[in-house]
Design a protein around this motif. Sequence first.
Motif, PDB file in Angstrom:
ATOM      1  N   ASP A 215       0.815  -1.195   0.000  1.00  0.00           N
ATOM      2  CA  ASP A 215       0.000   0.000   0.000  1.00  0.00           C
ATOM      3  C   ASP A 215       0.855   1.252   0.000  1.00  0.00           C
ATOM      4  OD1 ASP A 215      -3.049  -0.763   1.828  1.00  0.00           O
ATOM      5  OD2 ASP A 215      -2.526  -0.960  -0.264  1.00  0.00           O
ATOM      6  N   GLY A 216       1.984   1.216   0.698  1.00  0.00           N
ATOM      7  CA  GLY A 216       2.823   2.390   0.774  1.00  0.00           C
ATOM      8  C   GLY A 216       3.508   2.695  -0.537  1.00  0.00           C
ATOM      9  N   ALA A 217       3.670   1.691  -1.412  1.00  0.00           N
ATOM     10  CA  ALA A 217       4.423   1.890  -2.641  1.00  0.00           C
ATOM     11  C   ALA A 217       3.521   2.039  -3.862  1.00  0.00           C
ATOM     12  CB  ALA A 217       5.380   0.719  -2.856  1.00  0.00           C
ATOM     13  N   LYS A 220      -2.654   4.706  -5.844  1.00  0.00           N
ATOM     14  CA  LYS A 220      -4.043   4.285  -5.938  1.00  0.00           C
ATOM     15  C   LYS A 220      -4.958   5.486  -6.074  1.00  0.00           C
ATOM     16  CE  LYS A 220      -4.194   0.039  -3.164  1.00  0.00           C
ATOM     17  NZ  LYS A 220      -2.748  -0.156  -3.154  1.00  0.00           N
ATOM     18  N   ILE A 221      -6.152   5.204  -6.571  1.00  0.00           N
ATOM     19  CA  ILE A 221      -7.244   6.164  -6.531  1.00  0.00           C
ATOM     20  C   ILE A 221      -8.370   5.544  -5.724  1.00  0.00           C
ATOM     21  CG2 ILE A 221      -9.043   7.316  -7.859  1.00  0.00           C
ATOM     22  CD1 ILE A 221      -7.090   7.816 -10.053  1.00  0.00           C
ATOM     23  N   SER A 244     -11.443  -0.415 -17.861  1.00  0.00           N
ATOM     24  CA  SER A 244     -12.006  -1.579 -17.182  1.00  0.00           C
ATOM     25  C   SER A 244     -11.167  -2.831 -17.416  1.00  0.00           C
ATOM     26  CB  SER A 244     -13.438  -1.829 -17.659  1.00  0.00           C
ATOM     27  OG  SER A 244     -13.461  -2.072 -19.055  1.00  0.00           O
ATOM     28  N   SER A 245     -10.426  -2.867 -18.515  1.00  0.00           N
ATOM     29  CA  SER A 245      -9.580  -4.025 -18.793  1.00  0.00           C
ATOM     30  C   SER A 245      -8.098  -3.739 -18.533  1.00  0.00           C
ATOM     31  CB  SER A 245      -9.759  -4.454 -20.257  1.00  0.00           C
ATOM     32  OG  SER A 245      -9.439  -3.390 -21.134  1.00  0.00           O
ATOM     33  N   GLU A 246      -7.746  -2.476 -18.293  1.00  0.00           N
ATOM     34  CA  GLU A 246      -6.341  -2.110 -18.109  1.00  0.00           C
ATOM     35  C   GLU A 246      -5.927  -2.039 -16.636  1.00  0.00           C
ATOM     36  OE1 GLU A 246      -5.765   1.582 -20.071  1.00  0.00           O
ATOM     37  OE2 GLU A 246      -6.247   0.820 -22.076  1.00  0.00           O
ATOM     38  N   LEU A 247      -6.873  -1.724 -15.762  1.00  0.00           N
ATOM     39  CA  LEU A 247      -6.542  -1.475 -14.362  1.00  0.00           C
ATOM     40  C   LEU A 247      -7.189  -2.506 -13.454  1.00  0.00           C
ATOM     41  CD1 LEU A 247      -6.988   2.409 -14.272  1.00  0.00           C
ATOM     42  CD2 LEU A 247      -4.857   1.127 -14.521  1.00  0.00           C
ATOM     43  N   ALA A 358      -4.644  -3.295  -5.862  1.00  0.00           N
ATOM     44  CA  ALA A 358      -5.613  -2.590  -6.692  1.00  0.00           C
ATOM     45  C   ALA A 358      -5.080  -1.231  -7.135  1.00  0.00           C
ATOM     46  CB  ALA A 358      -6.925  -2.415  -5.941  1.00  0.00           C
ATOM     47  N   ASP A 359      -5.525  -0.800  -8.323  1.00  0.00           N
ATOM     48  CA  ASP A 359      -5.246   0.545  -8.811  1.00  0.00           C
ATOM     49  C   ASP A 359      -6.376   1.503  -8.447  1.00  0.00           C
ATOM     50  OD1 ASP A 359      -2.789  -0.064 -10.343  1.00  0.00           O
ATOM     51  OD2 ASP A 359      -4.154  -1.269 -11.559  1.00  0.00           O
TER      52      ASP A 359
END
Length: 850
Positions: A215-217, A220-221, A244-247, A358-359
């Motif tokens: 998480d620190g590295a 994210k949004i 939707s298919s990239e992230l 997750a992105d």
Amino acid sequence: MEEDCQIEFPAFPYKPYPIQMDFMKFLYKSLDKGGISMLESPTGTGKTLSIICSALQWLVDKKRQESIKGALGLNLQENLGNKSCLDNDIDNEPDWMRNFVPNKESDTHEKKKPKGKKKSGVRSKDTFSKKEKEETTRDLSNSGEEKGLEGNVNKREGKNVKGNVGIDEGDEEFLLEEYESGEESDGTLKRRNSGADVCLSSDEEEEDGLGDEEDGARLKIYFCSRTHSQLSQFIKELRKTTFSSELMVVCLGSRKNFCINEEVLKLGTSTLINERCLELQKNKKNEASKTMNLGAGKRVHRTKASCGCPMLRSRKVEKEFKNEIIQLEPLDIEDLVRIGRNLGTCPYYGSRRMVPTADLVILPYQSLLSKSSRESLGLSLKNSVIIIDEAHNLADTLISMYDAKITLSQLNLLQSHLGGYFQRFRNLLGPGNRRYIQTLMVLTQAFLRVLLPDGKLANHVDPLFESEEIEISLDSSMAINEFLFSLDIDNINLVKLLQYMKESNLTHKVCGYRDKVAVAQNGSSVEDVKATTCKEESAVSCFRALADMLISLTNNDGDGRILISRPRLTCRGQEGHIKYVMLTGEKMFSEIADQAQAVVLAGGTLQPIEETKERLFPSLLPDRLHFFSCSHIIPPENILPIVVKHGPSDQSFDFSYKLRSQPNMIEELGLLLCNIVTVVPEGVIVFFSSFDYEGKVYDSWKISGMLTRIMKKKRVFREPRKNTEVEAVLREYKETIDEVSTSNPTSCNGAILFAVVGGKISEGINFSDGTGRCIIMVGLPYPSPSDIELIERVKYIEGQNPKSCVYGKHRSGDVQTGFHILRSCKGRGKEYYENLCMKAVNQSIGAASF
């Protein structure tokens, strides 16, 4: 201008309007600059899709830039390394010298291995530092997650109780382990566990380590909104784009929405579902050493079938769940629940485990805005982007999350449980446990005393008093210090007491013992006792309410107010309570904004922005606040706003509180609606100020026959009070309009929906095309001046010095006193009160997306 031209948004599925391009470019540049951005875009302008394409494009570009920088940095290190090797060859160093360097590096790597958690029971002298207070608050304020009151110490059967005289063998497991407090001067606590450490399951250790590392590295949004339906709408828009298919996208939610264990779901309320889930997790953690008492001195090891939740027993299935989600497009809560059911694994914990990789994380308000929820979920906001949609009431929403309330029935139950437990084990408890339990009993007695100053109605619901019209006392409000001094409990160290409640496992010991007593007295099973408790009041909930209240009492004196509402027999169903109302959200919001790269507040109606700024980030520098507002896509000539002053009978409309319920006013409103439904096709939505007023108008029209006249032209729908029933009503309303639009109606030309300002229908639901041909606002929905919480907020915002005062004599509060306070406000307090009304109006009429 050249820079604007270089920013492109290829993922936008349609040709964007100019205002959409302006919106996306402004958001993109704001994320680069950092700070706080407020973006206002009316309903129907494609706000959600613009946010997705702009923010995720920025994320992709940012990751690409970091990847390039990382590759350049790696090449530079390799070049430096080659140069170093050449230098070593030229220097012609001895073998023993060259061999010494890698050994040293190896030692250094060993020293840098991740450190495990400290398990020492001895605390530093700075026991009550700010950091510790925050940790205690975080752990105990969590109303449904693992890091709350569930802290459990490994039990060694018979340890510390073996040889005690007067204790039954079956009661050993309920006896608290020795707990000693150091001198008040140094504030140290010494825990004697005979070598037992606080244990974490292997799953928790794995998740904690993963969250800290990744998480620190990982950039994210976080996107959050108020309701699950709004989050589902966001995911539908996201699927229209190539992102939707990239992230990697994950959706979080509450246990109540995710749980697939039917036995747990039967409990109904979120609180009970949370408690049962945590109890099952506790059983799972202790499954290796748990034994079941069969009576008559017989014990048997429990099998896996009797321990833990059946949806969390297979790590292999959990991995299958994760792999399947990774391969699919972004999924909403309903999709995750369906996959969880098919595989037989928990979607709640399954989605949580995917957060580190997750992105984009999609989650409801509570999970992100509440500090305890963030930390229990392992969310790291450092250098991330936070987007808060529907942020028009963000300040009030954030503040309300830190309110605390404890009722008269909860205090009575706590007093009974603590008293029974203390009486049973007082001769077996160590001095530390005795002292802290007695302190808790003193506090509950003090709280009961302030609710029942004359000692009457201790049980609150007494059949002897059911028919009496008695009002015990008046509602009042006071500051924290005044409240503590008035009850003579100002000398109690609440931080230390909260630490004890966390570390000692008192809650589960006391509740477990009371369940056993209930089984013995009633001759029923433990499951029957728990089922009865669920229908009445959960003891664990009572302890949590007490902990929340104690946490609130550790806040600064001016940050909130204590409201005391004493029981009234004239108001059935509303019992006495003590409530802490938080008045400022600056500290809580700064904890979010200070960590994040950027915070985005989006909505259809954000103005006036000065109010939000003053309440949430008053010290923010001007260059760190970015504001954007765009007009509607629909041209002004296509919208017809009308203020109707008179009805068809030429009677003036006056929907003030005093006159709105008069029969002639309700009848005149009905005549106006009869005319409107005749000329306006398809869908009409009528907003009332409250459910009570809507019900009064509906009943009056039903008796007078006015409702029958309306129904000749349109089918009538009403917003239900239960949020779970709103979806079905909206579906029928839209289906009715679709049927009319595809056929040639002779008499019925559509549908009419009676809704309530501030209800679910007025918040974030779009009525496009035929579903929103006409929006009617009945009066202006000013909040009632009898609401004591509202008046306290107005006084705080105005900057007055709120003194402890008796607020009102009537069960709904004193309206005249409220009006007097409102009239005395000339500045920000008055503006806040008026803005509450106008924001509600804008939010309601903005539901029509045309």
